[in-house]
Design an enzyme around this catalytic site. Structure first.
Site, PDB file in Angstrom:
ATOM      1  N   GLU A   1       1.081  -1.211   0.121  1.00 18.27           N
ATOM      2  CA  GLU A   1      -0.111   0.043  -0.018  1.00 18.27           C
ATOM      3  C   GLU A   1       0.953   1.205   0.015  1.00 18.27           C
ATOM      4  O   GLU A   1       1.962   1.246   0.616  1.00 18.27           O
ATOM      5  CB  GLU A   1      -0.969   0.139   1.312  1.00 18.27           C
ATOM      6  CG  GLU A   1      -1.612   1.150   1.367  1.00 18.27           C
ATOM      7  CD  GLU A   1      -2.829   1.382   2.179  1.00 18.27           C
ATOM      8  OE1 GLU A   1      -2.766   0.548   3.357  1.00 18.27           O
ATOM      9  OE2 GLU A   1      -3.828   2.003   2.072  1.00 18.27           O
TER      10      GLU A   1
ATOM     11  N   CYS B   1      -6.699   0.896   2.601  1.00 16.34           N
ATOM     12  CA  CYS B   1      -7.715   1.996   2.545  1.00 16.34           C
ATOM     13  C   CYS B   1      -7.492   2.993   1.268  1.00 16.34           C
ATOM     14  O   CYS B   1      -8.588   3.661   0.943  1.00 16.34           O
ATOM     15  CB  CYS B   1      -7.423   2.972   3.830  1.00 16.34           C
ATOM     16  SG  CYS B   1      -7.994   2.288   5.449  1.00 16.34           S
TER      17      CYS B   1
ATOM     18  N   ASN C   1     -11.977  -3.188   0.166  1.00 16.05           N
ATOM     19  CA  ASN C   1     -10.937  -3.527   1.162  1.00 16.05           C
ATOM     20  C   ASN C   1     -11.237  -3.832   2.525  1.00 16.05           C
ATOM     21  O   ASN C   1     -11.559  -5.222   2.690  1.00 16.05           O
ATOM     22  CB  ASN C   1     -10.077  -2.095   1.332  1.00 16.05           C
ATOM     23  CG  ASN C   1      -8.927  -2.318   2.403  1.00 16.05           C
ATOM     24  OD1 ASN C   1      -8.271  -3.275   2.588  1.00 16.05           O
ATOM     25  ND2 ASN C   1      -9.144  -1.293   3.075  1.00 16.05           N
ATOM     26  N   GLU C   2     -11.561  -2.894   3.265  1.00 19.06           N
ATOM     27  CA  GLU C   2     -12.007  -3.410   4.716  1.00 19.06           C
ATOM     28  C   GLU C   2     -13.407  -2.915   4.977  1.00 19.06           C
ATOM     29  O   GLU C   2     -13.492  -1.953   5.677  1.00 19.06           O
ATOM     30  CB  GLU C   2     -11.073  -2.667   5.579  1.00 19.06           C
ATOM     31  CG  GLU C   2     -10.907  -3.242   7.038  1.00 19.06           C
ATOM     32  CD  GLU C   2      -9.702  -2.537   7.552  1.00 19.06           C
ATOM     33  OE1 GLU C   2      -9.731  -1.147   7.829  1.00 19.06           O
ATOM     34  OE2 GLU C   2      -8.630  -3.129   8.194  1.00 19.06           O
TER      35      GLU C   2
HETATM   36  O1  AHR Z   1      -2.386  -1.537   6.711  1.00 22.26           O
HETATM   37  C1  AHR Z   1      -2.879  -0.051   6.993  1.00 22.26           C
HETATM   38  C2  AHR Z   1      -4.133   0.032   6.959  1.00 22.26           C
HETATM   39  O2  AHR Z   1      -4.908  -0.666   7.994  1.00 22.26           O
HETATM   40  C3  AHR Z   1      -4.998  -0.520   5.438  1.00 22.26           C
HETATM   41  O3  AHR Z   1      -4.846   0.410   5.003  1.00 22.26           O
HETATM   42  C4  AHR Z   1      -6.227  -0.844   6.382  1.00 22.26           C
HETATM   43  O4  AHR Z   1      -6.763  -1.749   5.600  1.00 22.26           O
HETATM   44  C5  AHR Z   1      -6.053  -1.052   7.632  1.00 22.26           C
HETATM   45  O5  AHR Z   1      -6.874  -0.634   8.342  1.00 22.26           O
END
Ligand code: AHR
Length: 653
Positions: A47, A236, A372-373
């Site tokens: 990321e 994110c 993603n999350e």
């Molecule tokens: O790894 C850092 C962040 O942690 C990522 O962007 C997110 O998916 C998680 O909350």
């Protein structure tokens, strides 16, 4: 003979002094290979956080090279007569450029300088490729000249080259500069040398050893991990702070000069680590991600927006934060088109772009993540639409869904229930937890449902509390790494349901970090592999091809007296591999009985140990905690090994 006796006596003494138990513990490894272990089992999560891409893996040394930051001259110092324009630009999606005009007699020089991201790292003997798009500023102009200099941190020029422009159409000009010394925080300076003015855009400087624009040492750090899967571009960052700033892969391919700038979702996230200058140039874009996957031998796993911008930053009912379900088609098209970009024939629209960029052969994409999350009811209703269309067009592509940000609880259970209903192939789980949690959860997957979707532990890392107050930057310490190693025996034991796992985040610049711990730390010149990196590497390079059952008194070894263990068989190397994490304070003598194996003979032991749980690898001391290799002898189908206290060990026969 005498020596051997002396050695045995010393070894015994060592064992006694390490406090090994009198009776070896008896581990039974059933030598009959069980189910297969996925080649994707251990991988990496990338990321652009902590300046992981621009200022990190992406080797471009110039910050704001296209003058597209909202403050167009951010990152640049100017002197004399410098202005910004977007009239008749070189690149329609990055229209701004600078105009350098003579400062007249009173002020002698016009020019600009760029200090890169936290300074420019320059290495002795390295050549640097400079390039710029330029044209005469005035149609009547005859000849404009710039002098380009590398400058060290004492403001002393290191090397210079002159570029002459005689036309009023944009043209690319290049020069090579060489550094005769190593400088951690140098800069690039450009002087206007002529009375005729000049327009400049996309000012770029790369070290000559960069690989497809990527920093050679960091690429090597990834390759040496031998990852099976490569997840990108986040995190994110996939979702964006809002929909407009989500990661749009189509903006990250094609000519690098015309990839539009995007804000980085991590610029203002942490009040204690604000980086208003954090943007994404997409120089490291999806094409480069696929190329990199291929280079390091990992299967690519792109994650795309499901039409929900970061749920942490946007309330569920926030307007403009989430796409209405009926308006999702462009997002779904992005997913379908990405599969075509990766795998499609070169006669297709997106397959042709891949070929035009230099890779006619397909990239062999097998899985894609959507969202993603994500959590709550907003997610499944949107994901469903993607699943229907991806399944219809690409039935062989595996789909990965999310179980949200927590490792357990109502939200997590709801997420899993919905993923089962949607029949996705993999469910992404995230856990950033304490060492205690990791140790207690080594059996997490023992009773997971074997019939539903498989697990992708897509973001995890052990966070040791209290370290934020310590003055060191490299926060990945041995205690965390050992807890991860212990936990990972549980991933390995359950490889029939856990198909892949990726530690997160991957990279951090020592001057630009926002989130820690991270697997690899770097500055402008060097990188360091954290202790956790070595745990990941040891698992990945000893992944094995088939599961083996390992028990003590008929039970899995997951914490009794601080021991955690698992075993695999590697049919290619014809090897039995046992991993043991001893998290206790005593050495443990263990008899490994390989039931059904014969003539095992000489083997190898690899151990990772530190006396101090807070031990770290740092840029100045990168080898404080690294694996040590030694011989170990089996006799027929058994071997007795001693695992020192606080040690992760890999044995192979
Ligand atoms: O790894 C850092 C962040 O942690 C990522 O962007 C997110 O998916 C998680 O909350």
């Amino acid at each position: 003979m005498k020596h051997r006796k002396l050695f045995s006596a010393l070894a015994m003494g060592l064992l006694v002094s390490m406090g090994a138990s009198a009776q070896p513990r008896q581990f039974t490894v059933n030598a009959k290979p069980g189910g297969p272990i996925q080649p994707t089992m251990y991988g990496i999560f990338f990321e652009d956080i902590n300046f992981g891409a621009d200022g990190g893996l992406y080797a471009e040394l110039v910050e704001n090279r296209s003058f597209e930051f909202p403050n167009n001259l951010m990152g640049w110092g100017t002197f004399g007569n410098v202005s910004v324009s977007d009239v008749k630009p070189a690149f329609d999606r990055n229209p701004h450029y600078v105009v350098l005009e003579s400062a007249g007699h009173d002020q002698k020089f016009t020019g600009l300088e760029n200090r890169g991201f936290f300074g420019m790292g320059l290495k002795k003997g390295m050549k640097y490729d400079f390039s710029v798009y330029a044209r005469l500023h005035d149609l009547q102009g005859k000849e404009a000249r710039i002098r380009v200099e590398l400058v060290d941190n004492q403001d002393v020029p290191i090397d210079k080259q002159t570029i002459t422009i005689k036309v009023s159409q944009w043209q690319k000009a290049t020069a090579t500069l060489t550094s005769n010394r190593t400088v951690e925080k140098g800069l690039l300076r450009i002087f206007l040398e002529s009375s005729d003015g000049i327009d400049l855009d996309h000012v770029s400087l790369f070290p000559e050893d960069s690989w497809h624009g990527l920093r050679a040492d960091l690429v090597q750090d990834l390759a040496d991990l031998h990852p099976g899967i490569f997840r990108f571009p986040g995190g994110c960052i996939v979702e964006g702070t809002d929909l407009a700033t989500r990661y749009q892969w189509k903006n990250s391919v094609g000519d690098v000069e015309n990839r539009p700038l995007n804000e980085n979702r991590w610029n203002y996230t942490f009040p204690h680590r604000l980086f208003p200058n954090y943007y994404q140039t997409y120089g490291l874009g999806f094409y480069e991600f696929f190329l990199l996957s291929e280079k390091i031998g990992a299967e690519p796993l792109p994650i795309l927006s499901v039409g929900l911008s970061c749920q942490y930053q946007n309330k569920d009912d926030a307007c403009n934060a989430h796409v209405a379900v009926d308006d999702l088609q462009p997002y779904i098209d992005d997913a379908l088109d990405l599969i075509e970009f990766a795998n499609g024939a070169i006669t297709t629209k997106w397959g042709k772009l891949r070929a035009d960029m230099g890779h006619p052969a397909p990239f062999g994409l097998k899985q894609i993540g959507i969202g993603n999350e994500q959590w709550g009811e907003l997610y499944p209703v949107r994901l469903k639409k993607f699943v229907e269309q991806i399944r219809a067009k690409y039935p062989n592509i595996k789909i990965c869904g999310s179980s949200g940000p927590s490792a357990s609880g109502e939200m997590f259970d709801y997420g899993w229930e919905q993923m089962r209903k949607l029949d996705v192939d993999l469910v992404d789980e995230h856990y950033y937890m304490s060492p205690d949690w990791f140790l207690k959860n080594a059996g997490r997957y023992d009773n997971y449902d074997r019939k539903g979707p498989k697990v992708f532990a897509g973001e995890y890392a052990c966070h040791v509390r209290g370290l934020d107050k310590e003055p060191t930057v490299a926060m990945n310490n041995f205690e965390a790494a050992l807890a991860e190693a212990a936990f990972m025996t549980g991933l390995e034991r359950n490889a029939d349901v856990v198909y892949q796992a990726t530690y997160a985040p991957l990279f951090a610049h020592v001057d630009g970090w926002q989130w820690r711990p991270d697997l690899i730390w770097f500055d402008n010149l060097r990188s360091v592999r954290s202790v956790n990196w070595y745990v990941q590497m040891l698992y990945a390079t000893h992944r094995g091809t088939h599961m083996l059952s390992l028990t003590e008194n008929g039970k899995a070894v997951e914490g009794a007296d601080g021991l955690y263990a698992s075993a695999v068989y590697d049919k290619d190397a014809k090897q039995y591999i046992v991993k043991i994490a001893n998290t206790g304070d005593k050495a443990q003598e263990i008899a490994l009985n390989f039931k059904g194996a014969k003539g095992l003979g000489a083997g190898t032991a690899i151990t990772l140990h530190a006396d101090d749980p807070r031990a770290v690898n740092s840029l100045d001391k990168p080898n404080s905690v690294v694996p040590q290799e030694s011989g170990v002898q089996a006799n027929g189908s058994a071997a007795t090994v001693t695992v020192p206290a606080k040690t992760f060990a890999v044995y192979k026969f």
